[in-house]
Motif scaffolding. Structure first.
Motif, short mmCIF file in Angstrom:
data_model
loop_
_atom_site.label_atom_id
_atom_site.label_comp_id
_atom_site.label_asym_id
_atom_site.label_seq_id
_atom_site.Cartn_x
_atom_site.Cartn_y
_atom_site.Cartn_z
N LEU A 21 0.82 -1.20 0.00
CA LEU A 21 0.00 0.00 0.00
C LEU A 21 0.86 1.26 0.00
N LEU A 22 0.44 2.23 -0.79
CA LEU A 22 1.04 3.55 -0.78
C LEU A 22 0.16 4.45 0.07
N VAL A 23 0.73 5.03 1.11
CA VAL A 23 -0.04 5.88 2.02
C VAL A 23 0.33 7.34 1.77
N VAL A 24 -0.67 8.15 1.47
CA VAL A 24 -0.46 9.59 1.24
C VAL A 24 -1.35 10.34 2.24
N PRO A 25 -0.81 10.65 3.43
CA PRO A 25 -1.63 11.23 4.50
C PRO A 25 -1.68 12.76 4.43
N VAL A 26 -2.47 13.32 5.33
CA VAL A 26 -2.58 14.77 5.52
C VAL A 26 -2.15 15.09 6.94
N LEU A 61 3.87 -1.25 3.65
CA LEU A 61 3.44 0.12 3.48
C LEU A 61 4.61 1.03 3.16
N VAL A 62 4.37 1.97 2.26
CA VAL A 62 5.29 3.07 2.00
C VAL A 62 4.51 4.36 2.22
N VAL A 63 4.97 5.19 3.14
CA VAL A 63 4.28 6.43 3.48
C VAL A 63 5.02 7.59 2.82
#
Length: 299
Positions: free
Chosen positions: A28-33, A55-57
């Protein structure tokens, strides 16, 4: 299969996919705020890591807390602003909101505090300027993107790489959640978020509810202008907000069905409850003997 049945089993399917041993671990590619958005998402990210998912953030170099102390790969990209810029603009935003508490949607979207949102929306452009990071994402063969839709960056990434996306959010500004999911939102019965009405509106309140909705339609594209310009540059074609929001595969809504008024929802809208900043703690245990003794003194 009937929509009601699909809606009832979808949360179960999502949970089963996250249980180790039942399905293959996903990448999963995690693109947070940043801010409170990350405080809510972080517990989910940590649980996914514990369950064996890779996971990669991806986070901006300038942030308050993004990516700190995570047991997974964290990729950072440069930004056009400093931490001092971010702190200053957020402080102005907070002060403006305290002074304009009754201004409603117009004051929130169009007030002098809009600069802080411009910094947040610039993350998408900054990410795609990092060619090495873009190439890394392209070569990594991610299964999906887990993101928060607020700064639009994750939505642009998912659209650009044609990846399924799971949006973890409390709410979506304006009317884009309902339109993107093609979910009916009868304005005579469901109050808009920036209104002050209950779910039992008078005729006059229903008229004002329609007015608030049209405010959203007029102000929304202007508020998200920077994000739309970034999306158009990246995708090399004109892009609408509907194009970005409708690409979402699953909406994990950090709220409850009855909290923001019951309304029609679609099968890909999953209510996960009030997941907030900290894990809940059990109530302290009070001795029955204590209460008996208290009753004797009071009564």
């Amino acid at each position: 299969m009937a929509p009601a049945v699909v809606a009832s089993i979808l949360p179960l399917c999502v949970c089963l996919l996250l249980v180790p041993g039942i399905g293959q671990a996903d990448k999963l590619l995690v693109v947070p705020v940043d801010g409170s958005h990350w405080l809510s998402m972080r517990s989910v990210v940590e649980k996914l890591i514990q369950r064996g998912h890779e996971l990669v953030v991806v986070v901006p170099e300038v942030s308050w807390q993004l990516g700190q102390s995570l047991n997974c790969t964290v990729k950072r990209y440069a930004t056009s602003h400093t931490l001092e810029d971010l702190n200053r603009e957020f402080k102005d935003f907070a002060n403006t909101q305290w002074k304009m508490k009754e201004s409603g949607l117009f004051g929130f979207l169009m007030g002098s505090s809009k600069n802080v949102f411009e910094l947040i929306f610039s993350h998408g452009r900054s990410l795609f300027k990092d060619k090495n990071l873009v190439e890394f994402i392209k070569q990594s063969s991610f299964d999906a993107v887990l993101t928060d839709s607020f700064d639009m960056t994750g939505l642009i990434v998912a659209k650009y790489f044609s990846l399924p996306s799971v949006v973890f959010t409390k709410a979506v500004l304006c009317h884009y959640l309902e339109e993107a999911t093609q979910s009916p939102y009868p304005l005579s019965y469901v109050p808009r978020a920036f209104g002050v009405f209950s779910d039992a509106m008078t005729f006059e309140e229903r008229v004002w509810n329609h007015f608030i909705h049209w405010q959203e339609r007029l102000l929304g594209p202007y508020f998200f202008k920077t994000a739309l310009e970034t999306a158009a540059e990246v995708l090399q074609k004109p892009v609408t907000l509907y194009d970005l929001f409708s690409h979402t595969s699953i909406w994990l809504l950090r709220t409850d069905f009855v909290l923001d008024y019951p309304k029609p929802v679609m099968p890909n809208m999953v209510f996960v409850g009030g997941t907030n900043c900290h894990q809940r703690k059990p109530l302290s245990k009070v001795s029955v003997v204590f209460w008996s003794s208290l009753e004797q003194h009071l009564f």
